[in-house]
Every structure is written in C-alpha cells, then in structure tokens.
Design a protein around this motif. Structure first.
Motif, PDB file in Angstrom:
ATOM      1  N   ARG A 146     -21.625  17.663  13.020  1.00  9.80           N
ATOM      2  CA  ARG A 146     -22.360  18.114  11.839  1.00  9.80           C
ATOM      3  C   ARG A 146     -23.690  17.380  11.762  1.00  9.80           C
ATOM      4  O   ARG A 146     -23.794  16.204  12.116  1.00  9.80           O
ATOM      5  CB  ARG A 146     -21.527  17.848  10.582  1.00  9.80           C
TER       6      ARG A 146
ATOM      7  N   VAL B  17     -26.606  16.375   9.030  1.00 12.92           N
ATOM      8  CA  VAL B  17     -26.874  16.248   7.604  1.00 12.92           C
ATOM      9  C   VAL B  17     -28.362  15.970   7.418  1.00 12.92           C
ATOM     10  O   VAL B  17     -28.879  14.972   7.916  1.00 12.92           O
ATOM     11  CB  VAL B  17     -26.038  15.121   6.975  1.00 12.92           C
TER      12      VAL B  17
ATOM     13  N   CYS C 227     -26.097  20.758   7.176  1.00  6.93           N
ATOM     14  CA  CYS C 227     -25.869  20.580   5.739  1.00  6.93           C
ATOM     15  C   CYS C 227     -27.093  19.916   5.126  1.00  6.93           C
ATOM     16  O   CYS C 227     -27.693  19.024   5.725  1.00  6.93           O
ATOM     17  CB  CYS C 227     -24.630  19.714   5.483  1.00  6.93           C
TER      18      CYS C 227
ATOM     19  N   ALA D 218     -21.146  16.938   2.307  1.00  6.95           N
ATOM     20  CA  ALA D 218     -21.509  17.805   3.420  1.00  6.95           C
ATOM     21  C   ALA D 218     -20.595  19.009   3.524  1.00  6.95           C
ATOM     22  O   ALA D 218     -20.999  20.060   4.023  1.00  6.95           O
ATOM     23  CB  ALA D 218     -21.476  17.004   4.729  1.00  6.95           C
TER      24      ALA D 218
ATOM     25  N   ALA E  88     -24.012  22.733  -0.017  1.00  2.77           N
ATOM     26  CA  ALA E  88     -24.742  21.916   0.939  1.00  2.77           C
ATOM     27  C   ALA E  88     -24.781  22.547   2.323  1.00  2.77           C
ATOM     28  O   ALA E  88     -25.718  22.351   3.075  1.00  2.77           O
ATOM     29  CB  ALA E  88     -24.106  20.526   1.029  1.00  2.77           C
ATOM     30  N   ARG E  89     -23.762  23.327   2.682  1.00  2.16           N
ATOM     31  CA  ARG E  89     -23.668  23.877   4.034  1.00  2.16           C
ATOM     32  C   ARG E  89     -24.603  25.069   4.161  1.00  2.16           C
ATOM     33  O   ARG E  89     -24.443  26.092   3.503  1.00  2.16           O
ATOM     34  CB  ARG E  89     -22.220  24.296   4.329  1.00  2.16           C
TER      35      ARG E  89
END
Length: 501
Positions: free
Chosen positions: A238, A240, A266, A285, A290-291
């Motif tokens: 992921r 961020v 995110c 996240a 947020a995604r």
C-alpha cells in the motif's frame, strides 16, 4: 500515460513548507544514508492478510466442529445434543472474546487465554444444561465435552504458535510506504513504532532539498521516480500519500504519477485536529474515504479463489499427466534441447515469476543484444510438434504447476513479459489502466483470451482491448464468472484460426 521512469520537476511549489522537516538532518550525509538504505533494505516478504487468516481460522474451526459433532452422533446418537450446545457456545464466545482477531503484534498467551475462557464457559454451560434436563446423560456429556474441548484447545494452540511466529517475522503486518514527509506522517510513524500494525518501509518525497535522512526512524528513500523504480516495489502492499489539504494541484500530480503502479493508493490529509494517537495508520488507510485506488480484497473471495485453484488445478494436473508425459517424449524426439521452457513474467504486484511452458521452438541462443523476437505467422523457429501444441495451447499445461505453487491462478489476466512492447512502444505507456491487471494473480486463462484477444500485441488498439477485458474481469470477478470462463476456454482456443500462437 508516459513511461513510468521518466523524469519530472518537483511537484510542490517553493513555498509549500512541510512542518515534518523542522530540525531534521541535511547535507551529503543524508544522501549517502538514503542510497545505502535503498541498497540494503529487505522488506518482509510473503505477508499474510490478517482478515483472510482470521476467516481461514474460522473455517477450520467449523470443519473441526463438524467432525466432532458427527463423531458424537455416530457414537451416541440418542444424546449427542450436548456436544452441539458446547460447540455452538464455543464458537460464539470465540467471537465475543476476540479469539479470531489476528493482530500484527499479539502474544500467543492472549490468544490462548481467550480460547481457554471460551471453552471453559461453554463446557460448564453444556454440562449444567445436561444435569438440569437429563441426568442420565451426564457422564456421556462430560466425556464428549472433554474430547471436544481437548481437540479445540490443541487446534488453537497450533493457531497461536503460528500467529506469533508469523508476527515475529513481520508477515502479519502490511508493507507500506509513505509519500510526503509531513508532520502527520511523522506522528503516524511514531505511533506505529509502538503498535507495529504495519511495516513502514520508508518515505518518498520529491522535495529533496528539504528532505530528512529519516522521519521518526523511517528512512528517506528518494523521490517519486525512485519509488517507481524501487527494486522492492513488488513487496509493497500500500502507498499512503500525506499532503496538506490545500495542495490540490500537488495531490492531482502525485496521483497521476502513482497511477502507473499496481499498489492501492490511500490519501491522508493533514487535518487540523487529527489525532494520530487515537487513529492507527492501518485503520485510516483502510477506510473507504482514504482509499483512492485498488479495492480492498474480500477475505472470503481470497480463500475461495485459492481453494478453486488448489482443488480444480490438482484435478486438472492429475488428468493431464499422461498427455504431458507423451508431449515431453515427442518434444525430446523432435528436436534437441530441454522439454520445458522457463520465462520471466510479471505476477501479482508486478513481481517477477518464472512461468513454465513446453518448448515449442528450436533451442537457439538469444541474439547478442538480448532482444526477444515475438512469434510470427509461419515462424521457421517453431518445431513440428511445437506447431501442434501452440495451436491447441497444450504448451501451457506446465503452468498448472505455477497455479498450485501460488504464482498464478486458473483464471486471471495472462502474464506479460517485463517491459513488453507493442509496435516498439512500451505497452504500459499505451494504456492508463495497465497497472490494474497486476492487482490479481495472472491466470492460465482469462476473460480476454476467451473473447479472442490472444497472442502477441502489434497495435495500440489491440493492447487497449486486452487491458479493457482484463480490468473488466477484475471488476466482475466471482467464482461463477471463473467457471464460465473455464468452460468457454476449450471451445475458444480450438476454434481460433486467426491469432498467432
């Protein structure tokens, strides 16, 4: 979409000062540290998705409880209901006490404490109900509850051992990178250093003139270009992005650059009253707001997909073994060289995997420049047996082993070669959604293949059509859709007289 490794100017204006940089180290020492970190950092590999593991533990418990209930019914059919009470109560209490909540850092004794409490309360309740309703069943009920409790205790002891082992190896925490060295990014990293809910591998930011050597212990690893070209990118789960809420243009530019990557992105804004001590990075996240890209995978779907691959793939491999043995002999007799051909292909998250195929071409050395020429119609390099197995796609049968290993799936986008080109241009630069196809495992067959998009790509239109089918499959993915694609694969391949294979 341009080539993912092109250079660009810094994305933020000169007056966009990040408070996260205050008092941080500067100078050449910072650059040398970043280079050393990029060279030596080895992210934890083979992570295990915690929600999926939790669902898997529940499924194993349900299977074990089914076996225990069946055994009790066979041995004592007239009074096996106490075991049902015990097992049902145990399952409910496992959920209530959080036994199935898999944490990134959770000692085994906490798991076992919840299991012992649940089993003890359930056993006591079942025995009390028996004594109140029918005392003649007391001894049998105690025996059944004792056996069931012992079996469940052993099972959860095994769970706790492996959960703690995987947690100590960092396999239960996702690998995250942070884009933007802001004040809240710093606070989140500091909070995560206590909870260890994620593995923060490092920070990337284009503002190198003000970038620290590290941010709250997380190393600065370079610019966005460094992230896109990072050799460990396939181990990142992921990305961020942390920015100020007023930097709209910067957010848009960052997302445009990161859209060429398969990882979910995110967005975390620097809210004025945001309290990182009350909100873990993992929770933020994973929130829907947020995604921005990459839908969260359903634990049930991940388990079902893997079971589909293992069960159907094993059956297909066993059924195909006689055919594969015959083909191996014919290939060996037809031309000198190995029976199997090993190719590097892009798998999940763009990670390179080694894909197996039956050799269908002469075992000629590669050109001195290392380039690989795509197969053409009536290609003289193809052997006699090679024409047969390519026209029927029997050369792909060894990839059933890739499916069982977990590198591939039965159904998904076909694996492409790294740096694959269409008409002399990188295919990834022709289609904006190209990276999306790497958000699932590549498949032995796929939605594009059964719709006629097979073989080499020679035009941008053909590349866009294939990626459109691949993205459509990811959007519509389900077991029934997989079964439908598998049923259509045979007729689609045998009836294809147009595509070069």
């Amino acid at each position: 979409m341009s080539d993912r490794r092109q250079n660009s100017a810094p994305l933020s204006p000169a007056n966009d000062v990040s408070p996260g940089f205050a008092g941080m180290e500067n100078g050449r020492g910072r650059i040398h540290l970043a280079e050393a970190t990029r060279a030596s950092l080895e992210p934890p590999a083979n992570r295990i998705d915690r929600p999926t593991l939790s669902r898997a533990l529940q499924m194993v418990d349900l299977a074990l409880m089914g076996i225990l209930a069946t055994t009790a019914f066979i041995n004592f059919s007239s009074g096996f209901w106490p075991i049902l009470v015990f097992l049902g109560a145990s399952l409910a209490l496992f959920h209530m006490t959080g036994v199935y909540q898999v944490r990134a850092r959770r000692p085994a004794w906490r798991h076992m404490a919840g299991a012992i409490i649940s089993l003890s309360v359930s056993g006591s309740a079942a025995i009390s109900l028996v004594q109140w309703s029918d005392t003649s069943l007391s001894l049998a009920a105690v025996q059944q509850a004792g056996v069931a409790a012992a079996a469940m205790f052993v099972a959860h002891g095994i769970y706790a051992f492996f959960i703690e082992l995987w947690a100590s190896q960092g396999r239960l925490a996702s690998n995250d990178v942070i884009v933007g060295a802001t004040a809240n990014a710093r606070r989140l990293i500091e909070t995560n250093s206590h909870s260890k809910s994620v593995n923060i591998l490092g920070v990337f930011d284009d503002r190198q003139t003000r970038s620290p050597s590290s941010l709250a212990g997380a190393p600065y690893l370079g610019s966005i270009n460094d992230l896109i070209g990072w050799p460990h990118l396939h181990e990142v789960d992921r990305i961020v992005v942390t920015v100020t809420p007023h930097a709209v243009q910067r957010v848009q530019a960052l997302l445009a650059r990161l859209s060429s990557l398969p990882q979910p992105v995110c967005l975390l804004l620097d809210f004025e009253h945001f309290n990182s001590r009350q909100h873990k990075l993992e929770d933020i996240a994973n929130s829907p707001a947020a995604r921005l890209s990459g839908a969260a995978s359903s634990p049930g779907w991940i388990i079902a997909k893997r079971l589909e691959d293992l069960l159907i793939g094993s059956a297909m491999l066993l059924a195909a073994l006689p055919v594969m043995a015959l083909l191996a002999i014919l290939i060996k007799l037809d031309s000198p060289g190995p029976v199997l051909f090993r190719q590097k292909r892009e798998g999940f998250n763009g990670k390179l995997i080694e894909v197996l195929k039956f050799r269908s071409m002469r075992n000629d050395p590669l050109p001195s420049d290392g380039t690989v020429r795509q197969v053409e119609r009536d290609d003289p390099r193809v052997t006699r047996i090679g024409r047969l197995i390519r026209s029927t796609s029997l050369d792909e049968l060894p990839q059933l082993w890739n499916v069982l290993k977990g590198d591939m799936s039965l159904v998904g986008p076909r694996p492409h070669a790294p740096g694959m080109k269409t008409g002399g241009t990188l295919t990834s630069s022709l289609v904006a959604e190209y990276a999306h196809r790497h958000r699932v495992k590549p498949g032995l067959t796929g939605w594009a293949q059964v719709n006629g998009s097979r073989g080499p790509l020679h035009t941008p239109e053909a590349a866009r059509e294939r990626i459109r089918y691949d993205v459509e499959y990811i959007t519509r993915a389900s077991l029934w859709f997989d079964f439908w694609i598998m049923l259509r694969t045979g007729p689609a391949l045998l009836g294809d007289k147009i595509n070069i294979r």
